[in-house]
Scaffold this active site. Structure first.
Site, PDB file in Angstrom:
ATOM      1  CD  GLU A 168      -4.834   7.582   9.870  1.00 19.10           C
ATOM      2  OE1 GLU A 168      -4.339   8.634  10.300  1.00 19.10           O
ATOM      3  OE2 GLU A 168      -4.490   6.467  10.283  1.00 19.10           O
ATOM      4  CG  HIS A 207      -0.894   8.863   3.473  1.00 21.98           C
ATOM      5  ND1 HIS A 207      -1.046   7.517   3.701  1.00 21.98           N
ATOM      6  CD2 HIS A 207      -0.555   9.397   4.680  1.00 21.98           C
ATOM      7  CE1 HIS A 207      -0.792   7.236   4.981  1.00 21.98           C
ATOM      8  NE2 HIS A 207      -0.488   8.372   5.592  1.00 21.98           N
ATOM      9  NE  ARG A 229      -3.429   2.352   2.797  1.00 20.55           N
ATOM     10  CZ  ARG A 229      -3.247   3.265   3.761  1.00 20.55           C
ATOM     11  NH1 ARG A 229      -2.328   3.099   4.679  1.00 20.55           N
ATOM     12  NH2 ARG A 229      -4.011   4.349   3.812  1.00 20.55           N
ATOM     13  CD  GLU A 288      -1.554   3.999   8.046  1.00 19.09           C
ATOM     14  OE1 GLU A 288      -1.322   4.440   9.184  1.00 19.09           O
ATOM     15  OE2 GLU A 288      -1.694   4.711   7.053  1.00 19.09           O
ATOM     16  CE1 TYR A 300       0.119   2.708  13.550  1.00 19.88           C
ATOM     17  CE2 TYR A 300      -1.829   3.848  12.726  1.00 19.88           C
ATOM     18  CZ  TYR A 300      -0.591   3.269  12.499  1.00 19.88           C
ATOM     19  OH  TYR A 300      -0.069   3.244  11.241  1.00 19.88           O
ATOM     20  CG  ASN A 341      -5.122   3.377   8.703  1.00 22.95           C
ATOM     21  OD1 ASN A 341      -5.249   2.366   7.992  1.00 22.95           O
ATOM     22  ND2 ASN A 341      -4.657   4.520   8.239  1.00 22.95           N
TER      23      ASN A 341
END
Ligand code: FCB
Length: 453
Positions: A163, A118, A74, A359, A294, A292
């Site tokens: 995002e 991005h 990606r 991600e 985290y 994504n």
């Protein structure tokens, strides 16, 4: 752990974080060039001018992917390489770079996953209002069309935005990211225009791409938890969930903005920038949702002791520190949060639309010693989060793939080169690449996870 046949294993990067070569072959200036050169904006005064020199080293970097057993890569396309001033003429040399990248990937049996945006908005568009200007939406749709015509015959998936919450609320709200504006009303306007840019691009991509190519959007929905079990903290979480999560998810999957969000933000905007037909475009069906993840976050109302920090775009919601293990970013380590998030998205939003983790990863203070990086904490982080994806699959959630962030250590936005997320180490003095222990662990995990593996 066994994953379904066809489950896609990949690694992700983004153009500005790795490419460098910011003036090569006719590239224009982006908001991240301007921002990173603004004193005090980025830790250590770091910029993406050189980064990982991926623009020059691309063919060698591509060979890392099959070495790690990955099916997919990606990457993002730098808009200022393709349309250097953001509107008007197209730069052939920029398109050629990504065309060569796609061919290199295919030549190594790696499937290209292209992200159009991005975060590197051409600076001339920011000068004309950036994402607060509706005109930027049309410029993005033109850019999407150019890229789709060039690469569409050879890519598996085209993702419009990465995002958009960060672009809007860190870029225009808190000012931590480019363009560094601190105007909560502008952040809301930017969020709508980003979503509309996604919607217009989806329409363009449906026209331009071959039927087999998939169209997606990557969001970073947050798992938001009350810091204390009080009405005030639960209310802070409701507000944060509205502005951080449901603004995007309701618009894309339901074609509406949440009522409570409109009420919460009434003193900032009357939302008149939303025009008839916008939400219809924004909610056009997707083939895939990129997620994504985290960390989970804990929020509270204004703390009496001044602890915590304001949550981007709010003046009444605070991000709080929760006990427990953390990464080198100070981010909470909680794999179960990923299972919970996927469950919520599946139940409340995605329905039949599959998801991919586009991600997931962690920063730690890596040490390169004797030609090796023994990053066992990152290896454990990846393994545990992949297991959490397995738990979501077991619970019936349709997840089709997992991309580690990131293939390479790189320019970590406001943190510059101080934070490393790679499964491959980059020595910035020599540009040498060294596969970390986490990369090897991922390679082994992938091999064992394939049916019959
Ligand atoms: C995400 C970004 C990505 C990277 C990781 C750590 O928010 O999409 O570029 O910086 O965080």
């Amino acid at each position: 752990m066994t994953f379904p046949d066809g489950f896609v294993w990949g690694a992700a990067t983004a153009a500005y974080q790795i490419e460098g070569a910011v003036t090569a072959d006719g590239r224009g200036t982006s908001i991240w060039d301007t921002f990173s050169h603004t004193p005090g904006a980025v830790a250590g005064g770091d910029t993406g001018d050189v980064a990982c020199e991926h623009y020059a080293r691309m063919p060698a970097d591509v060979t890392l992917l099959p070495e790690l057993g990955l099916d997919a890569y990606r990457f993002s396309v730098a808009w200022p390489r393709i349309v250097p001033t953001g509107s008007g003429s197209v730069n052939r040399a920029g398109l050629d770079f990504y065309s060569r990248l796609v061919d290199e990937l295919l030549g190594h049996g790696v499937s290209p996953y292209v992200t159009l945006y991005h975060w590197d908005l051409p600076q001339p568009l920011e000068d004309a209002g950036g994402w607060t200007a509706r005109d930027t939406v049309s410029r993005f749709a033109e850019f999407a069309d150019v890229v789709a015509r060039e690469l569409g015959d050879r890519v598996a998936t085209v993702t419009t935005l990465n995002e958009p919450w960060c672009s809007a609320f860190l870029g225009y709200g808190s000012g931590e990211h480019a363009p560094g504006r601190t105007d909560p009303a502008a952040a809301l306007r930017a969020a709508h225009h980003l979503l509309l840019a996604h919607g217009e691009a989806v329409a363009v991509l449906r026209d331009t791409l071959p039927a087999a190519a998939k169209v997606s959007l990557t969001l970073n929905p947050h798992v938001i938890r009350p810091f204390t079990d009080t009405a005030a903290d639960r209310e802070a979480c409701r507000r944060a969930d509205a502005r951080t999560n449901r603004l995007f998810l309701d618009a894309v999957f339901r074609g509406t903005y949440p009522e409570d969000l409109i009420q919460d933000t009434a003193s900032l905007t009357d939302w008149a920038f939303v025009r008839d037909g916008d939400l219809e475009l924004i909610s056009a069906p997707l083939d895939l949702l990129g997620v994504n993840y985290y960390q989970p976050v804990w929020m509270s109302a204004a703390p009496a002791d001044g602890a915590g920090e304001l949550w981007a775009g709010h003046d009444d919601v605070y991000l709080r520190t929760h006990p427990g293990p953390k990464t080198g970013m100070g981010w909470q380590i909680e794999p179960a949060g990923l299972t919970e998030l996927l469950g919520r998205l599946h139940k409340e939003y995605t329905g039949d639309v599959p998801m991919m983790i586009t991600e997931n990863g962690a920063s730690f203070d890596d040490v390169l010693a004797g030609g090796e990086v023994d990053d066992h904490e990152r290896a454990a982080f990846l393994t545990e989060h992949i297991a959490a994806v397995g738990d979501a699959l077991d619970a019936g959630v349709d997840v089709r793939g997992y991309f580690a962030w990131s293939l390479l250590d790189n320019f970590e936005w406001a943190w510059g080169y101080a934070k490393r997320f790679g499964i491959v180490h980059v020595d910035y003095a020599t540009q040498a690449r060294t596969v970390k222990r986490s990369g090897l662990a991922l390679r082994d995990l992938i091999a064992a996870s394939r049916p019959g593996g």
